[in-house]
Every structure is written in C-alpha cells, then in structure tokens.
Write an enzyme that holds these catalytic residues in place. Structure first.
Site, PDB file in Angstrom:
ATOM      1  CG  ASP A  50      -6.890  -2.080  -3.738  1.00 15.96           C
ATOM      2  OD1 ASP A  50      -7.485  -1.315  -2.971  1.00 15.96           O
ATOM      3  OD2 ASP A  50      -5.709  -2.437  -3.568  1.00 15.96           O
ATOM      4  CB  SER A 109      -0.953  -0.030   1.189  1.00 20.18           C
ATOM      5  OG  SER A 109      -1.983   0.908   1.033  1.00 20.18           O
ATOM      6  CG  HIS A 114      -5.939  -2.020  -0.047  1.00 23.65           C
ATOM      7  ND1 HIS A 114      -5.092  -1.566  -1.025  1.00 23.65           N
ATOM      8  CD2 HIS A 114      -5.386  -1.614   1.131  1.00 23.65           C
ATOM      9  CE1 HIS A 114      -4.084  -0.902  -0.477  1.00 23.65           C
ATOM     10  NE2 HIS A 114      -4.236  -0.933   0.832  1.00 23.65           N
TER      11      HIS A 114
END
Length: 721
Positions: free
Chosen positions: A658, A573, A693
C-alpha cells in the site's frame, strides 16, 4: 520481488506455526501474536511520544531487497503470525466465507459488457469472458457488419502477475494507436505502452514511473504525461514525448516545485486544448495549449491564489470555469480565450447558498451542470439559446446520478448513470429537447429471487450534538424488523469532501438477505450538504466527523433500529481513521468494527514528508509542525489514543504494498490495541502480501476479503449460513 516476499512469508509462517501451534484449538483458546516492543522517542513541541512499534516501518529499499535484513525479517515474521492467527481465529467460518464468496460472485454476470460509447467513427466498449478475472477492451467501426477489434486482451496480458492494474486508455485522434498504463506492483506507478491497432504490434516506446495516462496532441505522434516523485509518489512533472524517441530525451514542459501541489494533464472535451493543472486542497492553477500546436507555449489561465479553486472546460471561443471565487458552493463563469484571468470572468450560473455546483458537460446546444441540492445529486439542463432550462426528475428518497461518457458534442442526447440503495446501476440516454429517456442497461443481478421491490430505503436526519442535521440513508429487506436484536452495519468516509453516496450493491445483498440493515451516514468532512459541510469536518474541526458518526449510531440505537450488541461500523482509508477514532471515543457503542486500510497513525505520518501524500494534505489535516495542529491531531489520532480499556470485536485489513496508507500503520495499531485492551473480544489483522491500497486487481479475487469482512460480522451474530 513479490514472489521472493511470498516465499519468505511462507518460511516465516512455518517458523511461527512451530512456535505457537497448540492441539485442539478453539476460538477462545488461540494464542494471539505478541509483537516485540522497542521504544522509540518522538519529540516535537517539547512533547515526547513513545512508539514501541516504530520498528515495523520498512523503507521501499528494504521491502524490495532480494535478501531481507534482520528488521525486514522481523516484520515479515510478525505479519505472518498475524495472518496465521487470523486463519485460526476464523477457521470455523471457512465454509461461511466460501458460501458468501460464491453468493457474491454468483450474482455477477460473467460475460458482461458495458454500454458502447461512440467516438470518431468507432463504438468502444469493455466486455468480460466467462471465467476471466480481467476485461477485454474492444471497439467496432460504426458500420454494418463490422468486426470486433480487441484493443487490449487483459486476461492474456495479466498472466504470470499476482497483481495487474490497467490505467487510462487513450486512442490517438486518427484512431490508429492506443496508449495504456500498467501497474504490476499495486503502488499506482504505471508504465505506459503503445500499441498499433492496425497491426497489433507494440511500439518500442515505454514511459516509466507515470500516473498511467497518455494525453494525445492532435498530430497523432505527440503525447503528454505526468510522472511521480520516486519517494513521495507526488505527481510533480509533465513531459512531452514524441513516438519513436527515447523517454530520456523527453522534454520537461512543466515541473510543480511546490510540495503541497500535485500536477496532471488532460484534454478538453472539445478536443481543441491540452490542459495542465496544479492542485492542492485549497488552490488550483491551469495552463492551456492549443492541441494542434504541441510545440507551442503553455499559457496560465489564472495564477494560483490561496483559497481560490477553479476547473476549466472549453466551448467555442470561451473557457467555462467552475470556481469558488466569491462563491463557497462554487459557480460557473466564462471568460474569452484571449483574456482568461479572473477580472474577465462573467457569471453563467451564479452562486447559491443552498446548491453545490459540481461538474459541467458541453454540447453544441446545451450546457449540463451537475448540482447537489439538499444532499442529493441532480442534473440541470441549460440550453445555450436562453430558452427554459430544467432538472431531470428522480423519485427515490436517496440516490446518485451523474453524466457519463458524453463524447459526442453535436447531439441532443445526454447519457447518465443512475443508482439508489434499491436500484442497480442503470445507464440512460436522455433527450434534452423532448425529455424522453431510454434505459440502455441495468446491472444484472444473477439471482432468480432478486427484485428491487424486495427492499426498501429511507432517508432520515439525525440531530448531532451541536445541532447540525446529519442525513442518513438506510436500506433493508422488506420484512426486516427494527428491534434491539436486529444487526445493523453503519458506513461512512467523511474526508476530503468525498461524499458517501447511497448506491446499490449486489454484494451487500448477502447481509440484507440475512436480516441486516445497512446505513450510510452523510457526515461532515464530505460535502453532501455543500462546501460548509466539508469545511466543518477538517483541520481543527475534524472531530465533527467522528462525533457525527457516533451520534448517528446512538440515534439508531435510541430509535430502536438495533442495539449496541448488534451495531457494526465499517470504513476504509480515511474512513479507517474514522473507525479508529470512534473506537477510542465510544468503544461500547459497537459490537464489531471493520477498519479497512486504515489511516490511524496520523501524527507520525503527517510529520514525515517523505511519506506519499503527506505534504499534499496539510490543508486537509493540518501541519503538525505547527503546535496548534500537532496538539489537535494528537488528541484524536487513533494510534496515539489507544488506552487500557475494553474494545469491541475488530477486524483490520491492509496490503503490504500500500502506497496510500502504509501497511505499518494498521500493523502497529493492531499490536498496540492487543497490548493494551482489557477485553476478550476478537482482534484480527488481515495483511495481504500481494496488494496495495485498492486490494486485489482481478474482478473476483477482491471478494474473498469482502467474504471475510461479512463472515466476521455474521459470526458475531451467530449466523453460520
């Protein structure tokens, strides 16, 4: 819709295979995908960037359409080609991946259960049945010979779904009804359902497009919940719902109209007050309402101000507030419930330059404060009667400790979790009066050869290029030699003030037992060493995050822990942004890099306010509509700084659904890297077409990607077993 996408991907995969498949494929001889280029000019501040892969971006409408348009099909074809290339390039590691997966899953107790938590006459716990990927949420009455009640049978509920995420669970004050959030798309958009725990019947009430949590008023029929903007996914509205009514009739009690703020609702630990918060990076604002009067008027505690942050708890006739008012590292103050603005705040725990004050927990006789001293978490116990306070003592050189599940107000027992790089997660009950403690549960590692005594950890400080002392925590199996031939994996995150904690991982044993050293760099951008540590790793000082990580890597090489031929980096991330930046800045330092769901197209994302999280994060990264921030961002944005030069081996992972870092960022980055890089090293993209995600929702499925990550590094070390 996901089933349709899966079928389309299969078709694309078949088509792509027909176009590119060769006989007698070898690692070096596999033809990599080449993405088409369509130049897109992006101009601002009299500066034009050319994005040849902008076409990979799809709207939600395109992704959810039953029949893909031409652009969607092109994207699906490209992702299919990348996934096929991944499979071929890593095909020789399939046995290793299987072995790693079996090892990792084999260490996990299949019929595990959490430590029970007592609340309002019941004992609540989570347990797993052997063979199930999802948990059972259960409870028992606090009576002898009471029977187990399964509140939520998630293995049954999840049948037929490729992704099934359960949000917060909340039981009504009278113990009769549970509210729970369900996400089946991995977009963090939950529907809230309600179940009668006496009859097992589902109520007709369904609350859609929520953040996944229902907060009960004390009347047992009114709940408050937050919803998301359908485009940006910003949590922006708080509604009141009365059971038995339609969601369309719910009362909007608060709307956060400032696009840089998000809002949510919760209940105080005392159960006496409902709280609505609005927050952004540099400012917060709270409203409160007596939980016994859900139709009452919400009152503001302290109006928002730039650079004023605070959080609120309740004890008797005061609100207790954690705030940075004249306190960079935060302090604890109190204020009467009928006089809540900042001029009434009185210090309870004053500010200290060398201590970061974290959360607070309330008990009838004690205030418990989580603090961070010298980069390590601590627990401070302060009696309300003014008698001597104390800290709980811990011995590991690096560890993480935090209070957990302290729902009982009238007790002298504090429950906390403890873990270190060598100690599995452990839950203790600590007597705040006698200082005696009882170990309730230590994470079981189902490996007859495992012992914490087989591993050792270190805590060292690395002098960064500007003189800052960057802590680094390391763990390795005893007997592992520090040498130029020793493989070492360096991890960090370094953003949002989120700390990279030195915690235990049974998964990681698969690397340690094969001779790897694992290191965590506590770099700026986190707040391991206090608020200044965070402030010096964001906005126009963001590059400190990247140079700290590089300096830690160079230290490990210089001091003989490893060499550049055996040094690996991992981040996800915003930590994926870190990976992208250090790849551009110091590619020769690493033998391999794993960038998980990486935020790499920084400038374009932060210029687009329709993308989730953009407006909410201007105070983290800056607003590129302001030229100063644009130029600074552009100078480190991984996608914008890919060059024609040698890069190390790279594995990139993403999820098609995501919502935090859209799939097209890592996809575009991979395509541009492949276009420009001048080396023959491996570059592969793993795009999971079913997840978002956080990856797979099941207990075990996610470890297939972990096995891939590990096999990628082990293969580069010529370790095949």
């Amino acid at each position: 819709m996901k089933k349709t996408i899966y079928l389309l991907l299969l078709v694309a995969l078949i088509i792509t295979s027909c176009k590119t498949e060769k006989e007698d494929l070898t690692y070096k001889g596999i033809e990599a995908p080449v993405a088409k280029k369509i130049a897109k000019e992006l101009t601002i501040h009299d500066d034009t960037r050319i994005d040849n892969y902008f076409w990979m971006r799809l709207s939600d409408e395109q992704k959810n359409a039953e029949t893909p348009d031409e652009q969607t099909q092109d994207v699906l074809d490209y992702l299919a080609a990348e996934n096929e290339y991944l499979d071929k390039a890593m095909s020789h590691t399939k046995d290793l991946q299987t072995k790693l997966y079996d090892e990792i899953v084999g260490r996990i107790k299949k019929d595990d259960a959490s430590v029970p938590v007592n609340n309002r006459g019941y004992s609540y716990y989570t347990r797993y049945v052997k063979g199930d990927d999802y948990p059972l949420y259960c409870r028992k009455k606090l009576e002898d010979n009471s029977k187990e009640e399964i509140m939520l049978d998630v293995p049954e509920l999840a049948k037929g779904y490729s992704y099934y995420g359960v949000g917060r669970r909340s039981v009504s004050p009278n113990n009769n009804i549970i509210g729970y959030g369900i996400d089946t798309l991995s977009r963090r958009k939950y529907n809230i359902y309600f179940k009668n725990l006496s009859t097992g019947e589902l109520l007709n009430d369904i609350l859609k497009n929520t953040t996944g949590s229902a907060v009960w008023a004390n009347d047992n029929k009114t709940v408050f919940y937050s919803t998301k903007d359908p485009t940006t996914l910003r949590s922006n509205k708080i509604f009141k719902h009365v059971l038995g009514t339609e969601q369309a009739d719910d009362e909007l009690v608060y709307e956060e109209k400032d696009e840089t703020f998000a809002t949510g609702v919760f209940k105080s630990q005392s159960q006496e007050y409902l709280m609505i918060y609005s927050s952004q990076t540099l400012s917060t604002e709270y409203r409160y309402l007596n939980a016994n009067t859900p139709d009452g008027q919400w009152k503001i505690i302290q109006p928002r101000e730039k650079n004023l942050e605070y959080g609120v708890g309740h004890y008797k006739d005061h609100f207790y507030i954690r705030t940075n008012l004249n306190a960079k590292n935060f302090k604890i103050v109190k204020t009467p419930i009928n006089a809540t603005t900042k001029e009434h705040w009185v210090d309870v725990i004053p500010h200290r330059e060398d201590v970061l004050v974290g959360g607070i927990d309330f008990f009838n006789d004690y205030l418990v404060v989580s603090e961070r001293i010298n980069g390590l978490s601590t627990i401070r116990v302060k009696p309300w009667d003014g008698s001597k306070e104390h800290y709980i003592q811990f011995n590991d050189p690096a560890y993480l400790v935090y209070p957990t599940d302290n729902l009982d107000f009238n007790t002298k027992i504090l429950r906390y979790n403890y873990t270190s790089l060598t100690t599995p997660n452990s839950t203790y009950d600590y007597n705040m009066e006698t200082k005696e403690q009882v170990l309730l549960k230590e994470q079981e590692v189902l490996d007859p050869n495992f012992s914490s005594e087989n591993y050792t950890s270190e805590r060292i400080n690395v002098t960064a290029r500007d003189g800052a002392k960057v802590p680094m925590s390391l763990v390795y199996r005893k007997g592992t030699k520090k040498s130029a031939d020793t493989p070492l994996l360096l991890y960090s995150y370094g953003s949002y003030g989120s700390n990279s904690e030195p915690t235990f991982s049974s998964v990681r044993l698969s690397l340690l037992d094969r001779g790897f050293i694992y290191a965590v760099a506590h770099i700026r951008g986190g707040q391991d060493l206090g608020r200044d540590w965070y402030e010096n790793g964001k906005l126009l000082k963001k590059k400190n995050t990247f140079t700290d990580f590089i300096d830690c890597g160079e230290y490990l090489v210089k001091e003989g822990y490893t060499s550049s031929d055996h040094l690996y980096a991992l981040g996800g991330s915003a930590g994926g942004l870190l990976m992208g930046a250090v790849l551009n800045m110091k590619p020769e330092l690493w033998n391999g890099v794993v960038a998980a769901v990486p935020f790499v197209d920084v400038v374009s994302t932060m210029l687009d306010e329709t993308i989730p999280l953009t407006t909410f994060e201007f105070d983290e990264w800056g607003n590129p509509k302001i030229k100063t921030y644009y130029e600074y961002m552009k100078s480190y944005s991984p996608y914008d700084n890919v060059e024609a030069k040698d890069y190390p081996n790279i594995l990139v992972t993403t999820g098609y659904w995501d919502s935090q870092v859209q799939y097209w960022e890592p996809a575009k980055w991979t395509a541009k890297l492949r276009e420009l890089k001048t080396d023959d090293n491996l570059l592969i993209l793993d795009c999971n077409m079913e997840t978002g995600h956080g990856g797979a929702s099941g207990r075990f499925e996610k470890y297939k990607r972990t096995a891939l990550n590990y096999a990628f590094m082990l293969d580069l070390e010529n370790i095949s077993e």
